[in-house]
Scaffold this motif. Structure first.
Motif, PDB file in Angstrom:
ATOM      1  N   ILE A   1       0.873  -1.182   0.000  1.00  0.00           N
ATOM      2  CA  ILE A   1       0.000   0.000   0.000  1.00  0.00           C
ATOM      3  C   ILE A   1       0.906   1.226   0.000  1.00  0.00           C
ATOM      4  N   GLN A   2       0.704   2.117  -0.964  1.00  0.00           N
ATOM      5  CA  GLN A   2       1.517   3.336  -1.040  1.00  0.00           C
ATOM      6  C   GLN A   2       0.848   4.441  -0.238  1.00  0.00           C
ATOM      7  N   THR A   3       1.527   4.904   0.814  1.00  0.00           N
ATOM      8  CA  THR A   3       0.968   5.982   1.644  1.00  0.00           C
ATOM      9  C   THR A   3       1.456   7.345   1.180  1.00  0.00           C
ATOM     10  N   GLY A   4       2.504   7.382   0.349  1.00  0.00           N
ATOM     11  CA  GLY A   4       3.071   8.659  -0.078  1.00  0.00           C
ATOM     12  C   GLY A   4       4.004   9.272   0.936  1.00  0.00           C
ATOM     13  N   VAL A   5       4.251   8.555   2.058  1.00  0.00           N
ATOM     14  CA  VAL A   5       5.149   9.041   3.113  1.00  0.00           C
ATOM     15  C   VAL A   5       6.431   8.204   3.045  1.00  0.00           C
ATOM     16  N   SER A   6       7.561   8.849   2.754  1.00  0.00           N
ATOM     17  CA  SER A   6       8.809   8.107   2.510  1.00  0.00           C
ATOM     18  C   SER A   6       9.247   7.279   3.713  1.00  0.00           C
TER      19      SER A   6
ATOM     20  N   GLN B   1      -2.846  12.590   6.417  1.00  0.00           N
ATOM     21  CA  GLN B   1      -2.046  12.474   5.194  1.00  0.00           C
ATOM     22  C   GLN B   1      -2.157  11.071   4.611  1.00  0.00           C
ATOM     23  N   ILE B   2      -2.072  10.057   5.471  1.00  0.00           N
ATOM     24  CA  ILE B   2      -2.182   8.667   5.005  1.00  0.00           C
ATOM     25  C   ILE B   2      -3.584   8.406   4.447  1.00  0.00           C
ATOM     26  N   ALA B   3      -4.605   8.872   5.185  1.00  0.00           N
ATOM     27  CA  ALA B   3      -5.983   8.659   4.731  1.00  0.00           C
ATOM     28  C   ALA B   3      -6.229   9.323   3.382  1.00  0.00           C
ATOM     29  N   ARG B   4      -5.591  10.460   3.168  1.00  0.00           N
ATOM     30  CA  ARG B   4      -5.782  11.233   1.940  1.00  0.00           C
ATOM     31  C   ARG B   4      -5.034  10.621   0.761  1.00  0.00           C
ATOM     32  N   GLN B   5      -3.817  10.108   1.011  1.00  0.00           N
ATOM     33  CA  GLN B   5      -2.910   9.711  -0.063  1.00  0.00           C
ATOM     34  C   GLN B   5      -2.866   8.214  -0.350  1.00  0.00           C
ATOM     35  N   ALA B   6      -3.344   7.387   0.581  1.00  0.00           N
ATOM     36  CA  ALA B   6      -3.148   5.939   0.446  1.00  0.00           C
ATOM     37  C   ALA B   6      -3.803   5.399  -0.829  1.00  0.00           C
ATOM     38  N   THR B   7      -3.028   4.601  -1.580  1.00  0.00           N
ATOM     39  CA  THR B   7      -3.547   3.975  -2.798  1.00  0.00           C
ATOM     40  C   THR B   7      -2.952   2.573  -2.931  1.00  0.00           C
ATOM     41  N   VAL B   8      -3.572   1.790  -3.793  1.00  0.00           N
ATOM     42  CA  VAL B   8      -3.045   0.468  -4.123  1.00  0.00           C
ATOM     43  C   VAL B   8      -2.445   0.589  -5.518  1.00  0.00           C
ATOM     44  N   PRO B   9      -1.110   0.729  -5.639  1.00  0.00           N
ATOM     45  CA  PRO B   9      -0.495   1.069  -6.930  1.00  0.00           C
ATOM     46  C   PRO B   9      -0.821   0.122  -8.062  1.00  0.00           C
ATOM     47  N   GLU B  10      -0.973  -1.183  -7.774  1.00  0.00           N
ATOM     48  CA  GLU B  10      -1.158  -2.135  -8.881  1.00  0.00           C
ATOM     49  C   GLU B  10      -2.460  -1.901  -9.628  1.00  0.00           C
ATOM     50  N   GLU B  11      -3.378  -1.164  -9.005  1.00  0.00           N
ATOM     51  CA  GLU B  11      -4.658  -0.933  -9.672  1.00  0.00           C
ATOM     52  C   GLU B  11      -4.635   0.299 -10.558  1.00  0.00           C
ATOM     53  N   GLU B  12      -3.568   1.102 -10.456  1.00  0.00           N
ATOM     54  CA  GLU B  12      -3.493   2.300 -11.272  1.00  0.00           C
ATOM     55  C   GLU B  12      -3.373   1.923 -12.746  1.00  0.00           C
ATOM     56  N   GLY B  13      -4.033   2.696 -13.572  1.00  0.00           N
ATOM     57  CA  GLY B  13      -3.982   2.411 -15.000  1.00  0.00           C
ATOM     58  C   GLY B  13      -5.041   1.429 -15.447  1.00  0.00           C
ATOM     59  N   GLU B  14      -5.911   1.003 -14.530  1.00  0.00           N
ATOM     60  CA  GLU B  14      -6.962   0.051 -14.909  1.00  0.00           C
ATOM     61  C   GLU B  14      -8.293   0.770 -15.088  1.00  0.00           C
ATOM     62  N   GLY B  15      -8.236   2.005 -15.532  1.00  0.00           N
ATOM     63  CA  GLY B  15      -9.470   2.763 -15.703  1.00  0.00           C
ATOM     64  C   GLY B  15      -9.652   3.732 -14.546  1.00  0.00           C
ATOM     65  N   ASP B  16     -10.818   4.355 -14.508  1.00  0.00           N
ATOM     66  CA  ASP B  16     -11.064   5.402 -13.520  1.00  0.00           C
ATOM     67  C   ASP B  16     -11.580   4.859 -12.202  1.00  0.00           C
ATOM     68  N   ASP B  17     -11.767   3.562 -12.095  1.00  0.00           N
ATOM     69  CA  ASP B  17     -12.392   3.042 -10.879  1.00  0.00           C
ATOM     70  C   ASP B  17     -11.369   2.616  -9.835  1.00  0.00           C
ATOM     71  N   ASP B  18     -10.060   2.873 -10.076  1.00  0.00           N
ATOM     72  CA  ASP B  18      -9.072   2.397  -9.111  1.00  0.00           C
ATOM     73  C   ASP B  18      -9.218   3.113  -7.776  1.00  0.00           C
ATOM     74  N   GLU B  19      -9.588   4.419  -7.822  1.00  0.00           N
ATOM     75  CA  GLU B  19      -9.744   5.158  -6.574  1.00  0.00           C
ATOM     76  C   GLU B  19     -10.952   4.637  -5.799  1.00  0.00           C
ATOM     77  N   SER B  20     -12.039   4.310  -6.522  1.00  0.00           N
ATOM     78  CA  SER B  20     -13.265   3.907  -5.846  1.00  0.00           C
ATOM     79  C   SER B  20     -13.097   2.571  -5.133  1.00  0.00           C
ATOM     80  N   GLU B  21     -12.104   1.787  -5.561  1.00  0.00           N
ATOM     81  CA  GLU B  21     -11.894   0.491  -4.930  1.00  0.00           C
ATOM     82  C   GLU B  21     -11.181   0.626  -3.590  1.00  0.00           C
ATOM     83  N   PHE B  22     -10.715   1.817  -3.270  1.00  0.00           N
ATOM     84  CA  PHE B  22      -9.999   2.031  -2.018  1.00  0.00           C
ATOM     85  C   PHE B  22     -10.855   2.905  -1.120  1.00  0.00           C
ATOM     86  N   ALA B  23     -11.115   2.458   0.096  1.00  0.00           N
ATOM     87  CA  ALA B  23     -11.963   3.222   1.021  1.00  0.00           C
ATOM     88  C   ALA B  23     -11.239   3.413   2.351  1.00  0.00           C
TER      89      ALA B  23
END
Length: 476
Positions: free
Chosen positions: A126-131, A161-183
């Protein structure tokens, strides 16, 4: 439904009543005061014709003339996908002025333990964006990784910051629904109104509220409600993860307030106290919350937890951080000296740990050089920290050229790698490249934890050359 007017005692948040039939533990109760107000409660204990009831809204106004009704069911959370974007109080009632919640179903908040055989081993980054987290103490899906902080440190800013930035990188590029899959499920316990306003302003300003469910228990709300809030949050998280396929990040703050509520209720029940007055069952109680993180083999979603706790007196041997550390898979340590230097976020990577990091990084997950870079930076920073103690005794002039390079590395590590502010979102590539920039200030011969092929590929000769020139100039 029987109605009893048999209250014998009111003690703090507890009401004791006599009954003539068996009553189940955790059963919900309605108490009607003589003034006509109805309060909700839950059965804590039931034996020998006496039940102990914890009242969610406080016991003010309850006396012997109040009537008690037992509802025959446990506390349930109404769950639906429409909860995303909503704000609730600590008891699960909407407080955002929105429409009433029409649930798909109502779930018991205690939850069922996950069968160990059914668990999927957590190993997706999980990418939090915090080094300091992504690079040195990586978070993986299904992990429980607490933040150990102290009073006055900016743990809430880091949580936001974590709540705002956290993403699952492997889902990026799979359309616009990658953000919606993360809650994100945000459970706040015992926070002040000022903190609550800051949280809500940040959520609304950044648009993070659209993919979040917020539970707010304020400092002036009853302590009993505080024991329910994290269970409501986790029940919602399990529904979104295992029924709807979301990858859910649960942020719980502040677990210290939760444990204080346990202690208050234990004192009202006149239980024999454990360490520092906390109940002896606190380990079990915390485990019931933390162990609800994880992944299931046959389900898409995951529940990842970041509980936040403030260590009283910055004491990591205090029962709350001590027991939490036994249950969770590592910890992120906030550091007061770093905070006083203006480092944001003030994360001290040396005592921090992510026990599942090794399984969540590497080729195909983050980068092939991630583990080597992390190990080498950790070793170099640790050596720099040791040398700082030596400088205090003998002075910097007495140190060798090699030692001075490690001191410079430690300073640069804090000022460039850990320091990033609360609004900077770094990708894992940016974090690792920044690590190579720092490691390139050390001689190649010192990089004994990095594979030689990786050194040839990524080492910046120009960085060490610039350093050497700077040293020559200062020597002249």
């Amino acid at each position: 439904m029987k109605e009893y007017q048999t209250i014998t005692e009111v003690s703090g948040p507890l009401v004791f009543a006599e009954v003539d039939e068996p009553i189940g533990c955790d059963e919900m109760v309605e108490i009607e005061t003589p003034s006509g107000e109805t309060k909700r409660g839950q059965v804590l204990e039931s034996e020998d014709g006496i039940v102990a009831i914890q009242v969610f809204e406080g016991t003010t106004g309850i006396d012997r003339n109040a009537s008690v009704r037992f509802l025959g069911e446990t506390l349930k959370m109404p769950v639906t996908e429409d909860l995303l974007g909503r704000v609730m109080d600590g008891s699960g009632n909407p407080i955002d002025g929105g429409p009433e919640i029409v649930p798909d179903e109502r779930r018991d908040i205690v939850g069922a333990a996950i069968n160990p055989y059914s668990r999927e081993y957590p190993e997706d980054f999980i990418q939090t964006g915090v080094s300091a987290i992504d690079g040195m103490n990586t978070l993986v899906r299904g992990q429980k990784l607490p933040i150990f902080s102290g009073s006055g440190l900016p743990h809430n800013d880091l949580a936001l910051q974590i709540a705002r930035q956290a993403t699952v990188p492997e889902e990026e590029g799979e359309g616009d629904d990658d953000e919606s899959e993360f809650a994100v499920i945000f459970g706040a316990m015992g926070i002040t109104q000022e903190e609550a306003n800051e949280f809500m302003d940040d959520f609304e300003r950044t648009g993070a509220l659209e993919r979040s469910v917020v539970f707010m228990n304020l400092a002036d709300d009853p302590a009993v409600e505080r024991t329910v809030t994290p269970r409501l949050a986790l029940t919602t998280a399990e529904y979104l993860a295992f029924d709807k396929g979301y990858h859910v990040l649960v942020v719980l703050t502040d677990m210290t307030n939760y444990c204080e509520a346990l202690r208050e209720i234990g004192a009202a029940r006149e239980e024999v106290p454990g360490r520092r007055g906390y109940p002896g069952y606190m380990y079990t109680d915390l485990a019931q919350l933390y162990e609800r993180a994880g992944r299931l083999k046959d389900r898409e979603g995951s529940v990842t937890q970041i509980p936040i706790l403030t260590m009283p007196g910055d004491d990591d041997t205090h029962p709350i951080p001590d027991l939490t550390g036994y249950i969770t898979e590592g910890q992120i340590m906030m550091d007061r000296p770093l905070h006083s230097q203006g480092i944001k976020p003030p994360v001290n990577v040396l005592p921090s740990l992510s026990r599942l990091m090794d399984d969540g990084i590497g080729e195909g997950l983050t980068r092939a050089d991630h583990a080597d870079v992390s190990d080498q930076m950790y070793a170099a920073y640790a050596e720099g920290e040791d040398l700082r103690d030596l400088v205090n005794i003998v002075g910097r002039e007495a140190l060798s050229e090699r030692d001075n390079k490690y001191l410079d590395f430690a300073d640069a590590f804090e000022e460039e790698f850990v320091q990033q502010g609360f609004d900077t979102n770094r990708t894992i590539d940016e974090t690792i490249e920044l690590g190579w920039d720092l490691l390139s200030t050390l001689p190649k011969t010192e990089l004994n934890r990095v594979d030689e092929e990786l050194i040839e590929e990524h080492y910046r000769e120009d960085a060490s050359a610039v350093d050497a020139e700077a040293e020559e100039v200062s020597a002249d």
